[in-house]
Scaffold this motif. Structure first.
Motif, PDB file in Angstrom:
ATOM      1  N   ALA A 257      33.545  50.963  21.756  1.00  8.57           N
ATOM      2  CA  ALA A 257      34.890  50.224  21.905  1.00  8.57           C
ATOM      3  C   ALA A 257      35.008  48.926  21.677  1.00  8.57           C
ATOM      4  O   ALA A 257      35.924  48.140  20.967  1.00  8.57           O
ATOM      5  CB  ALA A 257      35.372  50.727  23.401  1.00  8.57           C
ATOM      6  N   LEU A 258      33.924  48.225  22.163  1.00  6.16           N
ATOM      7  CA  LEU A 258      33.741  46.609  21.834  1.00  6.16           C
ATOM      8  C   LEU A 258      33.653  46.285  20.285  1.00  6.16           C
ATOM      9  O   LEU A 258      34.412  45.549  19.816  1.00  6.16           O
ATOM     10  CB  LEU A 258      32.623  46.029  22.468  1.00  6.16           C
ATOM     11  N   LEU A 259      32.997  47.246  19.623  1.00  4.76           N
ATOM     12  CA  LEU A 259      32.776  46.975  18.376  1.00  4.76           C
ATOM     13  C   LEU A 259      34.041  47.272  17.661  1.00  4.76           C
ATOM     14  O   LEU A 259      34.246  46.634  16.565  1.00  4.76           O
ATOM     15  CB  LEU A 259      31.594  47.901  17.829  1.00  4.76           C
ATOM     16  N   GLY A 260      34.967  48.316  18.075  1.00  4.38           N
ATOM     17  CA  GLY A 260      36.069  48.678  17.426  1.00  4.38           C
ATOM     18  C   GLY A 260      36.911  47.316  17.442  1.00  4.38           C
ATOM     19  O   GLY A 260      37.859  47.198  16.605  1.00  4.38           O
ATOM     20  N   ASP A 261      37.101  46.928  18.714  1.00  5.01           N
ATOM     21  CA  ASP A 261      37.924  45.490  18.936  1.00  5.01           C
ATOM     22  C   ASP A 261      37.417  44.457  18.000  1.00  5.01           C
ATOM     23  O   ASP A 261      38.141  43.633  17.416  1.00  5.01           O
ATOM     24  CB  ASP A 261      37.658  45.191  20.266  1.00  5.01           C
ATOM     25  N   VAL A 262      35.902  44.221  17.857  1.00  9.08           N
ATOM     26  CA  VAL A 262      35.382  43.214  17.027  1.00  9.08           C
ATOM     27  C   VAL A 262      36.158  43.293  15.603  1.00  9.08           C
ATOM     28  O   VAL A 262      36.672  42.251  14.977  1.00  9.08           O
ATOM     29  CB  VAL A 262      34.025  43.195  17.108  1.00  9.08           C
ATOM     30  N   THR A 263      36.006  44.386  15.057  1.00  5.88           N
ATOM     31  CA  THR A 263      36.425  44.755  13.698  1.00  5.88           C
ATOM     32  C   THR A 263      37.798  44.444  13.569  1.00  5.88           C
ATOM     33  O   THR A 263      38.257  43.828  12.664  1.00  5.88           O
ATOM     34  CB  THR A 263      36.154  46.099  13.240  1.00  5.88           C
ATOM     35  N   ALA A 264      38.664  44.904  14.468  1.00  3.28           N
ATOM     36  CA  ALA A 264      40.207  44.667  14.546  1.00  3.28           C
ATOM     37  C   ALA A 264      40.540  43.191  14.643  1.00  3.28           C
ATOM     38  O   ALA A 264      41.448  42.905  13.940  1.00  3.28           O
ATOM     39  CB  ALA A 264      40.637  45.461  15.473  1.00  3.28           C
ATOM     40  N   LEU A 265      39.771  42.634  15.323  1.00  2.83           N
ATOM     41  CA  LEU A 265      39.970  40.955  15.657  1.00  2.83           C
ATOM     42  C   LEU A 265      39.926  40.435  14.375  1.00  2.83           C
ATOM     43  O   LEU A 265      40.435  39.245  14.057  1.00  2.83           O
ATOM     44  CB  LEU A 265      39.277  40.646  16.711  1.00  2.83           C
ATOM     45  N   VAL A 266      38.713  40.853  13.664  1.00  5.13           N
ATOM     46  CA  VAL A 266      38.441  40.109  12.222  1.00  5.13           C
ATOM     47  C   VAL A 266      39.747  40.435  11.267  1.00  5.13           C
ATOM     48  O   VAL A 266      40.196  39.433  10.717  1.00  5.13           O
ATOM     49  CB  VAL A 266      37.238  40.471  11.787  1.00  5.13           C
TER      50      VAL A 266
END
Length: 452
Positions: free
Chosen positions: A249-258
């Motif tokens: 979930a956290l990695l998905g958020d990182v990608t989305a925030l970039v």
């Protein structure tokens, strides 16, 4: 029809719930957070539907069978279950079903049943997710001082890059739990964030926690934002405190925030070395979404060369150690790992080549040198060797191109490299990779179709 989600969202939620208990090894808890991430992407648009969208025409009925109803709806139900507790949520569902068996019901009936079992009104929290489009972005920062440790929380609307939407115009009542490091097992504190900002004390912290995670279990339907240093602590391969769903979930958020411009790409890519040794297949694959931010199409020639070095230094040694052919007693995580390898190999320098393949239950790609290829493939055709890979393109989905030179066989014209490559594909690959549909050929133009 206005409450179609009661059927469809529940169907998706219950499917995952059943699978997670019946077949935990299938990773359904990770699929849940991946579905959540897909729903959040669709929900970021200002034109996104509501879950409980009024049906005014036949077209509205058709539109209601979409990712918002299924993905967002099931994610909001999962968040509600975590917030209230599985037992309370289950009793609420049973109360609702018993009261309206063989009859009709509305969303308000369902919320009333949940409220009765929870001993509090849940309609305000759920209405903020059911009756308005969009999703929140929760920013979290750790503060430590004389008064102890606390997390500063802030909410805004998560919007894509260039959106005309107003991130401050919408508010949610967000049930969330923060997990944080402690001297023993990690602790958690929960709250409902209703205002734009709030402070959440961490009373069980001994000193300043080494890390905080603002979306415990990956259960919340929101994107979360942390500073780069905290993300590095959370996502390091050495941190075993986070669960598999939390890390994905956290990695998905990182990608989305970039992608939406909130987080610098350099900060996100700085996390990748800490994940290069990740042993969990699903977490490793999620990290490749971050690697995918280095889109070679958008890079200069110098940038593509730097990308090539970056990937080779990170994954080359590990890919070689993995080998081409699955070994006896390898587990599923090992067999299906390294989806990044075809991309790694697409940029290998002269003198190296890549063989990647995709067959049922496995996807292994390898950045191999001459000796490795000769040992693992060329032994079946002693004449085969790896040639200059410059200009060759590696595709996916079972279509592979490798620069190969060899002696002519079966009456091929001497010096015909394409014929030799085709012969290698048929003669060396098929015995190892039946029905993989491997195709080998020269493709100087990386933008050309994958049918050479």
């Amino acid at each position: 029809w206005d409450d179609l989600w009661l059927n469809e969202s529940f169907a998706s939620w219950s499917e995952g719930r059943i699978l997670s208990e019946a077949k935990p090894a299938w990773g359904e808890t990770v699929e849940r957070v991946l579905e959540r991430s897909r729903a959040l992407d669709a929900d970021s648009l200002v034109s996104a539907r509501r879950i409980r969208q009024p049906i005014d025409s036949e077209d509205d009925i058709v539109n209601a069978f979409d990712g918002i109803t299924y993905g967002k709806g099931s994610s909001v139900l999962a968040m509600t279950e975590t917030w209230l507790g599985a037992d309370v949520f289950q009793r609420g569902v049973r109360r609702y079903l018993a009261a309206h068996a063989r009859g009709n019901a509305t969303g308000q009936d369902f919320l009333a049943a949940l409220s009765a079992e929870a001993g509090k009104d849940v309609s305000g929290v759920l209405a903020s997710f059911l009756d308005q489009g969009g999703a929140p972005l929760i920013s979290a920062s750790l503060e430590c001082g004389a008064d102890g440790a606390r997390v500063k929380l802030a909410q805004s609307r998560f919007l894509p890059l260039g959106s005309s939407g107003n991130a401050a115009a919408v508010r949610w009542k967000v049930p969330l739990c923060v997990r944080y490091a402690s001297q023993g097992a990690p602790e958690r504190e929960c709250t409902v964030l209703e205002s734009e900002t709030a402070l959440l004390p961490l009373p069980k912290a001994k000193g300043c926690p080494a890390w905080v995670l603002p979306n415990a279990d990956g259960a919340g339907y929101y994107r979360s934002a942390l500073d780069a240093r905290m993300l590095g602590r959370l996502l390091s391969s050495d941190n075993h405190a986070l669960t598999r769903p939390e890390r994905v979930a956290l990695l998905g958020d990182v990608t989305a925030l970039v992608n939406n411009g909130t987080m610098p790409a350099a900060d996100a890519l700085g996390l990748v070395p800490g994940l290069a040794g990740e042993k969990d297949r699903l977490v490793f694959n999620a990290s490749q979404e971050v690697v995918g931010l280095l889109n070679p199409v958008l890079l200069s020639e110098r940038g593509r060369e730097a990308r090539q070095r970056f990937l080779r230094e990170l994954y080359g040694a590990r890919a070689r150690a993995l080998g081409l052919v699955p070994r006896a007693n390898e587990d599923d995580d090992t067999i299906t790992k390294f989806s990044v390898a075809p991309e790694t190999g697409a940029l290998t320098p002269a003198g190296e080549a890549v063989l990647a393949f995709n067959s049922p239950g496995m996807y292994r790609g390898h950045d191999l040198g001459d000796g490795d290829v000769a040992a693992q493939l060329g032994a079946q055709r002693g004449h085969a060797r790896v040639g200059d890979a410059a200009g060759d393109h590696v595709g996916v989905g079972g279509q592979v191109r490798v620069a190969v030179e060899g002696e002519p066989v079966h009456g091929d014209s001497p010096g015909d490299p394409d014929a030799d490559r085709a012969d290698l594909a048929l003669g060396a690959c098929k015995p190892i990779l039946p029905a993989c549909g491997v195709r080998i050929g020269r493709q100087p133009d990386p933008g050309a179709p994958l049918d050479a």
